[in-house]
Design a protein around this motif. Sequence first.
Motif, PDB file in Angstrom:
ATOM      1  N   MET A   1     -11.965   5.048  22.158  1.00  0.00           N
ATOM      2  CA  MET A   1     -10.806   5.779  21.690  1.00  0.00           C
ATOM      3  C   MET A   1     -10.866   5.895  20.176  1.00  0.00           C
ATOM      4  N   HIS A   2     -10.367   6.963  19.671  1.00  0.00           N
ATOM      5  CA  HIS A   2     -10.278   7.141  18.233  1.00  0.00           C
ATOM      6  C   HIS A   2      -9.229   6.178  17.682  1.00  0.00           C
ATOM      7  N   GLU A   3      -9.449   5.679  16.472  1.00  0.00           N
ATOM      8  CA  GLU A   3      -8.487   4.757  15.868  1.00  0.00           C
ATOM      9  C   GLU A   3      -7.091   5.368  15.858  1.00  0.00           C
ATOM     10  N   LEU A   4      -6.134   4.639  16.380  1.00  0.00           N
ATOM     11  CA  LEU A   4      -4.736   5.049  16.494  1.00  0.00           C
ATOM     12  C   LEU A   4      -4.535   6.314  17.323  1.00  0.00           C
TER      13      LEU A   4
ATOM     14  N   VAL B   1      -5.611   9.515  17.040  1.00  0.00           N
ATOM     15  CA  VAL B   1      -5.092  10.636  16.255  1.00  0.00           C
ATOM     16  C   VAL B   1      -5.937  11.900  16.284  1.00  0.00           C
ATOM     17  N   THR B   2      -7.015  11.962  17.056  1.00  0.00           N
ATOM     18  CA  THR B   2      -7.771  13.214  17.122  1.00  0.00           C
ATOM     19  C   THR B   2      -8.115  13.564  18.560  1.00  0.00           C
ATOM     20  N   GLN B   3      -8.480  14.808  18.760  1.00  0.00           N
ATOM     21  CA  GLN B   3      -8.841  15.284  20.093  1.00  0.00           C
ATOM     22  C   GLN B   3     -10.295  15.008  20.440  1.00  0.00           C
ATOM     23  N   SER B   4     -11.099  14.544  19.477  1.00  0.00           N
ATOM     24  CA  SER B   4     -12.523  14.314  19.761  1.00  0.00           C
ATOM     25  C   SER B   4     -12.768  12.967  20.423  1.00  0.00           C
ATOM     26  N   GLY B   5     -11.928  11.980  20.135  1.00  0.00           N
ATOM     27  CA  GLY B   5     -12.151  10.639  20.660  1.00  0.00           C
ATOM     28  C   GLY B   5     -13.207   9.871  19.899  1.00  0.00           C
ATOM     29  N   THR B   6     -13.746  10.447  18.834  1.00  0.00           N
ATOM     30  CA  THR B   6     -14.808   9.802  18.072  1.00  0.00           C
ATOM     31  C   THR B   6     -14.253   8.629  17.283  1.00  0.00           C
ATOM     32  N   ASN B   7     -14.847   7.467  17.492  1.00  0.00           N
ATOM     33  CA  ASN B   7     -14.479   6.278  16.743  1.00  0.00           C
ATOM     34  C   ASN B   7     -15.513   6.102  15.644  1.00  0.00           C
ATOM     35  N   PRO B   8     -15.103   6.010  14.366  1.00  0.00           N
ATOM     36  CA  PRO B   8     -16.072   5.934  13.276  1.00  0.00           C
ATOM     37  C   PRO B   8     -16.949   4.685  13.328  1.00  0.00           C
ATOM     38  N   HIS B   9     -16.539   3.684  14.067  1.00  0.00           N
ATOM     39  CA  HIS B   9     -17.310   2.448  14.161  1.00  0.00           C
ATOM     40  C   HIS B   9     -18.243   2.416  15.369  1.00  0.00           C
ATOM     41  N   TYR B  10     -17.877   3.085  16.457  1.00  0.00           N
ATOM     42  CA  TYR B  10     -18.637   2.984  17.704  1.00  0.00           C
ATOM     43  C   TYR B  10     -19.085   4.323  18.263  1.00  0.00           C
TER      44      TYR B  10
END
Length: 149
Positions: A1-4, A6-15
């Motif tokens: 899941m994206h942090e908090l 907040v986006t439609q991509s689901g991209t987590n900057p860490h994982y």
Amino acid sequence: MHELGVTQSGTNPHYGAPRNPYDPSRISGGSSSGSAALVSAGLCPASLGVDGGGSVRMPASLSGVVGFKPTFGCIPQSGVLPLNWTVGMVGIRITYQPKVYFPLLNSKNQISNIKLARYGEWFNDCDEEVRLCCSNALQLLCERYSWKV
């Protein structure tokens, strides 16, 4: 899941982004994309999420499952972080049992050099029925793909 969420991509900057079980070159949407991908892959029959602007419905639609944002109060909000009580509702995702397709698991050549580790103290810390089911699944995987434990 994206942090908090907040986006439609689901991209987590860490994982990174959870991949779509039907096409690993695609994302499974956001914000709570991981749970939609799990339902889609058949790893659980349903999942919860909080939907304000499509966070349950978009990943569900991209992953081939049903996402539902009910009317406020239909599903209890206890334990949910109150980011936006007027819009964010607890929603559910369910599967309609689509055909399971995992292209990377269809070839023994692509995954033949896998070694699995199993920590017995944790693996066996469950009900006997669960331990037996997991042991059988592990054994079948090892036999199918010539993996080692």
